[in-house]
Motif scaffolding. Structure first.
Motif, PDB file in Angstrom:
ATOM      1  N   ALA A 178     -10.272   5.250   2.132  1.00 17.35           N
ATOM      2  CA  ALA A 178     -10.387   4.941   2.736  1.00 17.35           C
ATOM      3  C   ALA A 178     -12.356   5.759   3.263  1.00 17.35           C
ATOM      4  O   ALA A 178     -11.582   6.801   2.997  1.00 17.35           O
ATOM      5  CB  ALA A 178      -9.872   4.318   4.472  1.00 17.35           C
ATOM      6  N   ASN A 179     -12.967   5.129   3.255  1.00 19.15           N
ATOM      7  CA  ASN A 179     -13.754   6.980   4.083  1.00 19.15           C
ATOM      8  C   ASN A 179     -14.261   6.783   5.383  1.00 19.15           C
ATOM      9  O   ASN A 179     -13.542   7.917   6.296  1.00 19.15           O
ATOM     10  CB  ASN A 179     -15.355   6.383   3.899  1.00 19.15           C
ATOM     11  N   PHE A 180     -13.011   6.300   6.524  1.00 15.49           N
ATOM     12  CA  PHE A 180     -13.118   5.457   8.405  1.00 15.49           C
ATOM     13  C   PHE A 180     -11.752   5.132   8.233  1.00 15.49           C
ATOM     14  O   PHE A 180     -11.858   4.442   7.511  1.00 15.49           O
ATOM     15  CB  PHE A 180     -14.683   5.682   8.454  1.00 15.49           C
ATOM     16  N   MET A 181     -11.293   5.696   9.269  1.00 19.25           N
ATOM     17  CA  MET A 181     -10.073   5.023   9.953  1.00 19.25           C
ATOM     18  C   MET A 181     -10.133   5.310  11.518  1.00 19.25           C
ATOM     19  O   MET A 181     -10.522   5.654  11.741  1.00 19.25           O
ATOM     20  CB  MET A 181      -8.968   5.575   9.623  1.00 19.25           C
ATOM     21  N   GLN A 182      -9.747   3.635  11.864  1.00 23.30           N
ATOM     22  CA  GLN A 182      -9.452   3.673  13.316  1.00 23.30           C
ATOM     23  C   GLN A 182      -8.631   3.647  13.720  1.00 23.30           C
ATOM     24  O   GLN A 182      -7.970   2.286  13.256  1.00 23.30           O
ATOM     25  CB  GLN A 182     -10.935   3.012  13.859  1.00 23.30           C
ATOM     26  N   SER A 183      -7.746   3.660  14.503  1.00 18.89           N
ATOM     27  CA  SER A 183      -5.884   2.928  14.797  1.00 18.89           C
ATOM     28  C   SER A 183      -6.178   4.016  16.537  1.00 18.89           C
ATOM     29  O   SER A 183      -6.825   4.818  17.286  1.00 18.89           O
ATOM     30  CB  SER A 183      -5.227   4.093  13.799  1.00 18.89           C
ATOM     31  N   MET A 184      -5.711   2.802  17.184  1.00 22.75           N
ATOM     32  CA  MET A 184      -4.871   2.612  18.411  1.00 22.75           C
ATOM     33  C   MET A 184      -3.841   2.234  18.379  1.00 22.75           C
ATOM     34  O   MET A 184      -2.811   1.906  17.515  1.00 22.75           O
ATOM     35  CB  MET A 184      -5.764   1.625  19.190  1.00 22.75           C
ATOM     36  N   LEU A 185      -3.404   2.654  19.575  1.00 21.85           N
ATOM     37  CA  LEU A 185      -1.190   2.052  20.371  1.00 21.85           C
ATOM     38  C   LEU A 185      -2.385   2.125  21.097  1.00 21.85           C
ATOM     39  O   LEU A 185      -1.622   2.281  22.726  1.00 21.85           O
ATOM     40  CB  LEU A 185      -0.870   3.161  20.376  1.00 21.85           C
ATOM     41  N   VAL A 206       9.548  -6.020  31.733  1.00 27.95           N
ATOM     42  CA  VAL A 206       8.638  -6.118  30.534  1.00 27.95           C
ATOM     43  C   VAL A 206       8.124  -5.274  29.479  1.00 27.95           C
ATOM     44  O   VAL A 206       7.407  -4.332  30.343  1.00 27.95           O
ATOM     45  CB  VAL A 206       8.067  -7.397  30.834  1.00 27.95           C
ATOM     46  N   HIS A 207       8.675  -4.901  28.660  1.00 27.37           N
ATOM     47  CA  HIS A 207       7.568  -4.016  27.744  1.00 27.37           C
ATOM     48  C   HIS A 207       7.515  -4.759  26.143  1.00 27.37           C
ATOM     49  O   HIS A 207       7.711  -5.655  25.762  1.00 27.37           O
ATOM     50  CB  HIS A 207       8.824  -2.684  26.764  1.00 27.37           C
ATOM     51  N   ARG A 208       6.221  -4.173  25.618  1.00 29.93           N
ATOM     52  CA  ARG A 208       5.348  -4.737  24.932  1.00 29.93           C
ATOM     53  C   ARG A 208       4.312  -3.256  23.987  1.00 29.93           C
ATOM     54  O   ARG A 208       4.156  -2.239  24.572  1.00 29.93           O
ATOM     55  CB  ARG A 208       4.056  -5.391  24.882  1.00 29.93           C
ATOM     56  N   LEU A 209       4.434  -3.744  23.116  1.00 26.74           N
ATOM     57  CA  LEU A 209       3.621  -2.608  22.309  1.00 26.74           C
ATOM     58  C   LEU A 209       2.889  -2.773  20.887  1.00 26.74           C
ATOM     59  O   LEU A 209       3.164  -4.333  20.510  1.00 26.74           O
ATOM     60  CB  LEU A 209       4.509  -1.738  21.686  1.00 26.74           C
ATOM     61  N   TRP A 210       1.928  -2.095  20.360  1.00 34.14           N
ATOM     62  CA  TRP A 210       1.028  -2.596  19.540  1.00 34.14           C
ATOM     63  C   TRP A 210       0.678  -1.597  18.464  1.00 34.14           C
ATOM     64  O   TRP A 210      -0.683  -0.478  19.557  1.00 34.14           O
ATOM     65  CB  TRP A 210      -0.443  -3.768  19.439  1.00 34.14           C
ATOM     66  N   ALA A 211       0.384  -1.774  17.128  1.00 36.34           N
ATOM     67  CA  ALA A 211      -0.346  -0.424  16.965  1.00 36.34           C
ATOM     68  C   ALA A 211      -1.275  -0.936  15.607  1.00 36.34           C
ATOM     69  O   ALA A 211      -0.951  -0.458  15.026  1.00 36.34           O
ATOM     70  CB  ALA A 211       0.112   0.697  16.439  1.00 36.34           C
ATOM     71  N   PRO A 212      -2.399  -0.824  15.973  1.00 36.98           N
ATOM     72  CA  PRO A 212      -3.588  -1.584  14.817  1.00 36.98           C
ATOM     73  C   PRO A 212      -3.668  -0.658  14.422  1.00 36.98           C
ATOM     74  O   PRO A 212      -4.839   0.826  14.878  1.00 36.98           O
ATOM     75  CB  PRO A 212      -4.300  -2.745  16.021  1.00 36.98           C
ATOM     76  N   PHE A 213      -4.440  -0.581  12.976  1.00 34.81           N
ATOM     77  CA  PHE A 213      -5.426   0.708  12.511  1.00 34.81           C
ATOM     78  C   PHE A 213      -6.816  -0.388  11.455  1.00 34.81           C
ATOM     79  O   PHE A 213      -6.124  -1.745  10.984  1.00 34.81           O
ATOM     80  CB  PHE A 213      -5.229   1.113  12.232  1.00 34.81           C
ATOM     81  N   GLN A 214      -7.625   0.191  11.743  1.00 40.29           N
ATOM     82  CA  GLN A 214      -8.681  -0.570  10.461  1.00 40.29           C
ATOM     83  C   GLN A 214      -8.846   0.304   9.496  1.00 40.29           C
ATOM     84  O   GLN A 214      -9.769   1.689   9.677  1.00 40.29           O
ATOM     85  CB  GLN A 214      -9.931  -1.136  10.461  1.00 40.29           C
ATOM     86  N   SER A 227     -13.170  -3.420   4.565  1.00 40.53           N
ATOM     87  CA  SER A 227     -11.723  -2.918   5.751  1.00 40.53           C
ATOM     88  C   SER A 227     -10.955  -3.975   5.223  1.00 40.53           C
ATOM     89  O   SER A 227     -10.525  -5.347   4.709  1.00 40.53           O
ATOM     90  CB  SER A 227     -12.603  -3.303   6.939  1.00 40.53           C
ATOM     91  N   ARG A 228      -9.974  -3.538   4.987  1.00 37.93           N
ATOM     92  CA  ARG A 228      -8.376  -3.757   5.704  1.00 37.93           C
ATOM     93  C   ARG A 228      -7.621  -3.550   6.630  1.00 37.93           C
ATOM     94  O   ARG A 228      -7.690  -2.412   7.228  1.00 37.93           O
ATOM     95  CB  ARG A 228      -7.573  -3.331   4.557  1.00 37.93           C
TER      96      ARG A 228
END
Length: 544
Positions: A178-185, A206-214, A227-228
């Motif tokens: 990858a040339n670029f990466m972006q991630s979030m939590l 109530v608890h929830r969580l998500w860890a997306p990236f591209q 992108s993936r």
């Protein structure tokens, strides 16, 4: 902002804009709580004030909504935010009409004033209302509590540890193509207290969580980029979801990807995403035509969400959402026939708000109704919808389905989608065995962009990873794939569903609906599923 914005991770950072903001707080403040006895005392103030003002019914929701999100790009942390929003929402019925008011003034006087204001609004609404509100009965449950069964509270995990994990994932992706990466939590804790004149006092945590990236790869010679996105799911769990365990990893058909069940290895997935993004730059462009599609749960959740979840929302069916989010082809007259064919006989889709780990899992909804599971599509036939207390009588139900939700204390609750899932196949079948029976097909893993009409009937879906299936074997990677169909045609083409060993959930952390807009969360489960003879287009083709 539409849901599809979040599926396009070139705009991923904008997701943080839809987190219900309040005031910024220090991370240490996230761990504080309000005593249940204090909440009950405040709730009684609202109930008594509303009743004294003339309300025949009242419910009060005392909420503390906590959010923490972390945004990174490449090897840098771009943003960290902790927010808190707290207050009280009061809903009443007076003279047969609803009234609602909310306040952040959590003193006794402030709450009593809000309750009286809600009654005044109901009295004004009653002058214009053509027929009175009819609530399905709910038996009061007294003092009860429910909490998401977490093992590791995200609020107690140091921010540095989380940021380091995201940066490590970004580095893994960049080291592998990858040339670029972006991630979030994204991390959410909703401390919700519900009380009503029915006699319920319900405290929920109530608890929830998500860890997306591209991951994005670029061909510098041509300027082409691909992108993936990550293959994780947003979950109703604690931080333990990011403590990856080997037994929670499974191989996709043909070993083309590693997929995840009860926990998630973000670094391993980032490595694979870097490689996949680079491979997509040179992947074969699909030849348009009819194909048998083999859709993984990481992809099919979104299709279920759009062409089953939304069209079976009863308020949408009745036209209440027409101005903003459209209507539904699955109208009441079709349901009333008791024979309306939604899909093939092997298709069974059900609604549920009880499955542990899912985004929609709670003990009670925002009307104090105990949550449950019910059928929507049974043996391919439309058999039910999603209904709240004031809708149940319309479809002859004696009780609410327990799917009322408000995204904040200052939002009025209304019908929101529960988890809607495709039941696993009854015959033993693995994804690798499914491949062997396909002569000309495409295997799709991961969700992508989509388009669907206002009645949730005609649609087009893309994805993340596409692989050719030829003569029972998975072949080369494909690109520029999207499939088109209408909802009945698509589900009627369902010819095989893998068994429960392959069943898992995806979901949406930002599902928009209503005016003013509210954001909900919802999971959708399935096993890998086959659909025969679906039209596939090439999204890179140009006209003229």
């Amino acid at each position: 902002m539409e849901r599809r914005t979040f599926l396009n991770f070139s705009s991923m950072a904008l997701g943080s804009m839809l987190v219900p903001f309040g005031r910024a707080i220090a991370a240490e403040e996230l761990l504080s709580t309000m005593p249940v006895a204090a909440k009950k005392a405040l709730a009684d103030v609202a109930l008594n004030a509303a009743t004294k003002a003339g309300a025949s019914y009242c419910d009060v929701r005392i909420g503390r909504y906590l959010n923490q999100f972390i945004v990174t790009r490449d090897l840098n942390v771009e943003n960290v935010a902790n927010t808190e929003s707290a207050g009280v929402g009061v809903r009443v019925i007076c003279n047969g009409a609803y009234g609602f008011a909310a306040t952040s003034d959590m003193s006794s006087d402030g709450i009593a004033n809000a309750a009286r204001q809600a009654v005044a609004i109901a009295k004004a609404n009653a002058k214009l209302q053509s027929e009175p509100v009819r609530l399905a009965p709910v038996k009061g449950v007294g003092d009860v509590s429910w909490a998401t069964p977490i093992k590791k509270d995200w609020r107690a995990v140091p921010i540095k540890e989380k940021a380091d994990l995201l940066i490590a994932a970004n580095k893994a992706g960049m080291d592998n193509g990858a040339n670029f990466m972006q991630s979030m939590l994204f991390q959410v804790n909703q401390q919700k207290y519900f009380a009503s004149t029915d006699g319920s006092y319900i405290d929920q945590d109530v608890h929830r969580l998500w860890a997306p990236f591209q991951a994005t790869a670029v061909d510098k010679a041509t300027g082409k980029f691909r992108s993936r996105s990550g293959l994780s799911s947003p979950v109703g769990k604690g931080y333990e979801y990011l403590d990856a365990r080997p037994e929670h990893k499974i191989k996709a058909a043909g070993g083309v990807a590693t997929l995840y069940t009860e926990s998630y290895d973000i670094i391993e997935d980032a490595k694979a995403a870097g490689r996949d993004a680079k491979r997509k730059l040179t992947a074969k462009s699909v030849v348009p035509g009819k194909y048998d599609l083999m859709l993984s749960p990481e992809h099919l959740w979104l299709t279920i969400h759009e062409n089953v979840g939304h069209p079976t929302e009863l308020d949408r069916v009745l036209g209440y959402e027409a101005n903003y989010a459209g209507t539904s082809f699955a109208t009441l007259d079709k349901w009333q026939t008791k024979s309306f064919k939604y899909g093939a006989p092997i298709v069974n889709l059900y609604a549920d708000k009880t499955r542990p780990g899912s985004l929609g899992c709670v003990g009670y909804d925002d009307e104090g109704v105990k949550t449950k599971q019910w059928d929507i599509i049974k043996d391919g036939i439309l058999v039910n919808y999603q209904a709240t207390r004031d809708q149940a009588h319309i479809i002859g139900e004696a009780e609410s389905h327990g799917c009322s939700y408000a995204d904040s204390w200052n939002s009025v609750q209304f019908q929101r989608m529960p988890n809607v899932s495709l039941a696993a196949g009854k015959k033993k079948l693995t994804p690798d065995e499914m491949v062997k029976g396909i002569k000309k097909g495409i295997y799709i893993v991961g969700d992508g962009s989509f388009s669907i009409d206002q009645q949730r009937y005609n649609f087009q879906f893309g994805g993340q990873l596409f692989y050719e299936i030829k003569d029972g074997k998975i072949g080369q990677m494909l690109e520029d794939v999207a499939y088109q169909a209408n909802t009945q045609e698509f589900w009627s083409a369902c010819s095989a569903i893998c068994d429960e060993r392959d069943w898992r959930m995806g979901g949406s952390f930002f599902d928009g609906k209503g005016q003013p807009p509210q954001i909900s969360i919802v999971s959708h489960g399935s096993s890998t599923t086959r659909f025969n003879g679906i039209n596939v287009i090439n999204t890179a083709r140009k006209i003229g």
